[in-house]
Design a protein around this motif. Structure first.
Motif, PDB file in Angstrom:
ATOM      1  N   LEU A 130      -4.725  10.570   3.470  1.00 41.46           N
ATOM      2  CA  LEU A 130      -3.413  11.213   3.392  1.00 41.46           C
ATOM      3  C   LEU A 130      -2.573  10.643   2.250  1.00 41.46           C
ATOM      4  O   LEU A 130      -1.876  11.388   1.550  1.00 41.46           O
ATOM      5  CB  LEU A 130      -2.680  11.071   4.722  1.00 41.46           C
ATOM      6  CG  LEU A 130      -3.237  11.880   5.887  1.00 41.46           C
ATOM      7  CD1 LEU A 130      -2.490  11.547   7.173  1.00 41.46           C
ATOM      8  CD2 LEU A 130      -3.174  13.368   5.605  1.00 41.46           C
ATOM      9  N   GLU A 131      -2.631   9.342   2.042  1.00 39.58           N
ATOM     10  CA  GLU A 131      -1.885   8.741   0.940  1.00 39.58           C
ATOM     11  C   GLU A 131      -2.459   9.179  -0.401  1.00 39.58           C
ATOM     12  O   GLU A 131      -1.711   9.458  -1.342  1.00 39.58           O
ATOM     13  CB  GLU A 131      -1.907   7.215   1.067  1.00 39.58           C
ATOM     14  CG  GLU A 131      -1.096   6.499   0.028  1.00 39.58           C
ATOM     15  CD  GLU A 131       0.396   6.788   0.106  1.00 39.58           C
ATOM     16  OE1 GLU A 131       1.057   6.714  -0.960  1.00 39.58           O
ATOM     17  OE2 GLU A 131       0.909   7.066   1.201  1.00 39.58           O
ATOM     18  N   ILE A 162       7.157  17.101   3.013  1.00 38.94           N
ATOM     19  CA  ILE A 162       7.842  16.448   4.140  1.00 38.94           C
ATOM     20  C   ILE A 162       6.876  16.226   5.290  1.00 38.94           C
ATOM     21  O   ILE A 162       6.848  15.152   5.892  1.00 38.94           O
ATOM     22  CB  ILE A 162       9.057  17.293   4.581  1.00 38.94           C
ATOM     23  CG1 ILE A 162      10.134  17.240   3.513  1.00 38.94           C
ATOM     24  CG2 ILE A 162       9.602  16.812   5.919  1.00 38.94           C
ATOM     25  CD1 ILE A 162      11.286  18.181   3.750  1.00 38.94           C
ATOM     26  N   ILE A 163       6.060  17.226   5.601  1.00 42.90           N
ATOM     27  CA  ILE A 163       5.074  17.089   6.677  1.00 42.90           C
ATOM     28  C   ILE A 163       4.075  15.990   6.344  1.00 42.90           C
ATOM     29  O   ILE A 163       3.705  15.184   7.205  1.00 42.90           O
ATOM     30  CB  ILE A 163       4.368  18.433   6.935  1.00 42.90           C
ATOM     31  CG1 ILE A 163       5.342  19.422   7.562  1.00 42.90           C
ATOM     32  CG2 ILE A 163       3.140  18.245   7.824  1.00 42.90           C
ATOM     33  CD1 ILE A 163       4.820  20.831   7.661  1.00 42.90           C
ATOM     34  N   PHE A 192      -7.678   4.267   9.789  1.00 44.72           N
ATOM     35  CA  PHE A 192      -7.417   3.659   8.491  1.00 44.72           C
ATOM     36  C   PHE A 192      -7.879   4.583   7.358  1.00 44.72           C
ATOM     37  O   PHE A 192      -7.153   4.792   6.392  1.00 44.72           O
ATOM     38  CB  PHE A 192      -8.122   2.303   8.395  1.00 44.72           C
ATOM     39  CG  PHE A 192      -7.896   1.599   7.090  1.00 44.72           C
ATOM     40  CD1 PHE A 192      -6.698   0.968   6.837  1.00 44.72           C
ATOM     41  CD2 PHE A 192      -8.885   1.575   6.121  1.00 44.72           C
ATOM     42  CE1 PHE A 192      -6.481   0.318   5.638  1.00 44.72           C
ATOM     43  CE2 PHE A 192      -8.680   0.935   4.922  1.00 44.72           C
ATOM     44  CZ  PHE A 192      -7.472   0.303   4.670  1.00 44.72           C
ATOM     45  N   LEU A 193      -9.074   5.130   7.476  1.00 45.86           N
ATOM     46  CA  LEU A 193      -9.572   6.048   6.450  1.00 45.86           C
ATOM     47  C   LEU A 193      -8.756   7.332   6.401  1.00 45.86           C
ATOM     48  O   LEU A 193      -8.543   7.890   5.320  1.00 45.86           O
ATOM     49  CB  LEU A 193     -11.049   6.347   6.686  1.00 45.86           C
ATOM     50  CG  LEU A 193     -12.013   5.180   6.468  1.00 45.86           C
ATOM     51  CD1 LEU A 193     -13.426   5.588   6.830  1.00 45.86           C
ATOM     52  CD2 LEU A 193     -11.928   4.677   5.043  1.00 45.86           C
ATOM     53  N   ILE A 234       2.107  10.181   7.691  1.00 48.91           N
ATOM     54  CA  ILE A 234       1.615   8.859   7.313  1.00 48.91           C
ATOM     55  C   ILE A 234       2.487   7.814   8.012  1.00 48.91           C
ATOM     56  O   ILE A 234       3.660   7.675   7.725  1.00 48.91           O
ATOM     57  CB  ILE A 234       1.647   8.652   5.790  1.00 48.91           C
ATOM     58  CG1 ILE A 234       0.765   9.686   5.091  1.00 48.91           C
ATOM     59  CG2 ILE A 234       1.184   7.245   5.439  1.00 48.91           C
ATOM     60  CD1 ILE A 234       0.836   9.636   3.590  1.00 48.91           C
ATOM     61  N   ASP A 235       1.872   7.079   8.913  1.00 48.33           N
ATOM     62  CA  ASP A 235       2.549   5.994   9.626  1.00 48.33           C
ATOM     63  C   ASP A 235       2.107   4.687   8.974  1.00 48.33           C
ATOM     64  O   ASP A 235       1.005   4.206   9.214  1.00 48.33           O
ATOM     65  CB  ASP A 235       2.166   6.033  11.112  1.00 48.33           C
ATOM     66  CG  ASP A 235       2.880   4.992  11.929  1.00 48.33           C
ATOM     67  OD1 ASP A 235       3.776   4.311  11.386  1.00 48.33           O
ATOM     68  OD2 ASP A 235       2.547   4.861  13.122  1.00 48.33           O
ATOM     69  N   TYR A 236       2.977   4.143   8.144  1.00 47.12           N
ATOM     70  CA  TYR A 236       2.618   2.961   7.369  1.00 47.12           C
ATOM     71  C   TYR A 236       2.407   1.740   8.246  1.00 47.12           C
ATOM     72  O   TYR A 236       1.565   0.896   7.935  1.00 47.12           O
ATOM     73  CB  TYR A 236       3.678   2.677   6.297  1.00 47.12           C
ATOM     74  CG  TYR A 236       3.673   3.721   5.211  1.00 47.12           C
ATOM     75  CD1 TYR A 236       2.684   3.718   4.230  1.00 47.12           C
ATOM     76  CD2 TYR A 236       4.626   4.722   5.181  1.00 47.12           C
ATOM     77  CE1 TYR A 236       2.668   4.677   3.243  1.00 47.12           C
ATOM     78  CE2 TYR A 236       4.624   5.684   4.187  1.00 47.12           C
ATOM     79  CZ  TYR A 236       3.643   5.660   3.226  1.00 47.12           C
ATOM     80  OH  TYR A 236       3.612   6.608   2.251  1.00 47.12           O
TER      81      TYR A 236
END
Length: 177
Positions: A117-118, A134-135, A111-112, A140-142
């Protein structure tokens, strides 16, 4: 209950937990393969063997681990007083330790990482070139991010409301007759 028995139970519970996480984390790695990569396959096999050995020692060689790490030494009394421990107390302990803390501990790191990353994506949008953007978007897997956050939330609810949950789930049956 003796100190050795307590450590035996704790180590075996942790061994069962390690076994289940091994199955759930290794199975997707071994099945989804977009081409054969020998290095990744060897690393996966080494990971499987090491965790398998840890699980084997936790489940079947518990007494050797207790003797090796001298876990039962240094206590004032070798017997634990269990007079006040009833099924509600054990149930609360199970909710607090096994469910609540493990849900939080297992999900806090991913989660952190997704939060970082976001944040990186939001702050460095103008400074990243197209390939880096793009990478970053692909990493990031929402869905996983939401699942981790939800699991942390549920774990925190279990930790803070363990009395209510245990009373709700441990309702006494009505006596007939």
């Amino acid at each position: 209950m003796t100190i050795t028995d307590l450590f035996r139970v704790i180590i075996k519970i942790f061994g069962i937990y390690c076994f289940t996480t091994l199955i759930y984390r290794l199975q997707p790695r071994m099945t989804v393969n977009f081409g054969f990569d020998l290095f990744e396959f060897i690393i996966s096999i080494i990971h499987l063997v090491l965790i398998g050995l840890i699980v084997f020692f936790f489940l079947f060689k518990t007494d050797r681990l207790i003797k090796f790490f001298r876990l039962s030494k240094g206590f004032d009394s070798q017997i634990i007083d269990m007079k006040n421990l009833n099924e509600v107390g054990l149930f609360k302990f199970g909710i607090i330790i096994i469910i609540g803390l493990l849900m939080i501990v297992d999900n806090i790191a991913p989660f952190l990482n997704y939060c970082f990353l976001e944040f990186k994506k939001q702050v460095w949008t103008n400074k990243l070139d197209e390939s880096s953007r793009i990478i970053l978007n692909l990493s990031i897997d929402y869905n996983r991010w939401f699942t981790c956050g939800f699991n942390i939330f549920i774990g925190a609810i279990f930790l803070t409301n363990n009395n209510r949950i245990s009373k709700l789930l441990m309702k006494k049956g009505k006596n007939v007759g």
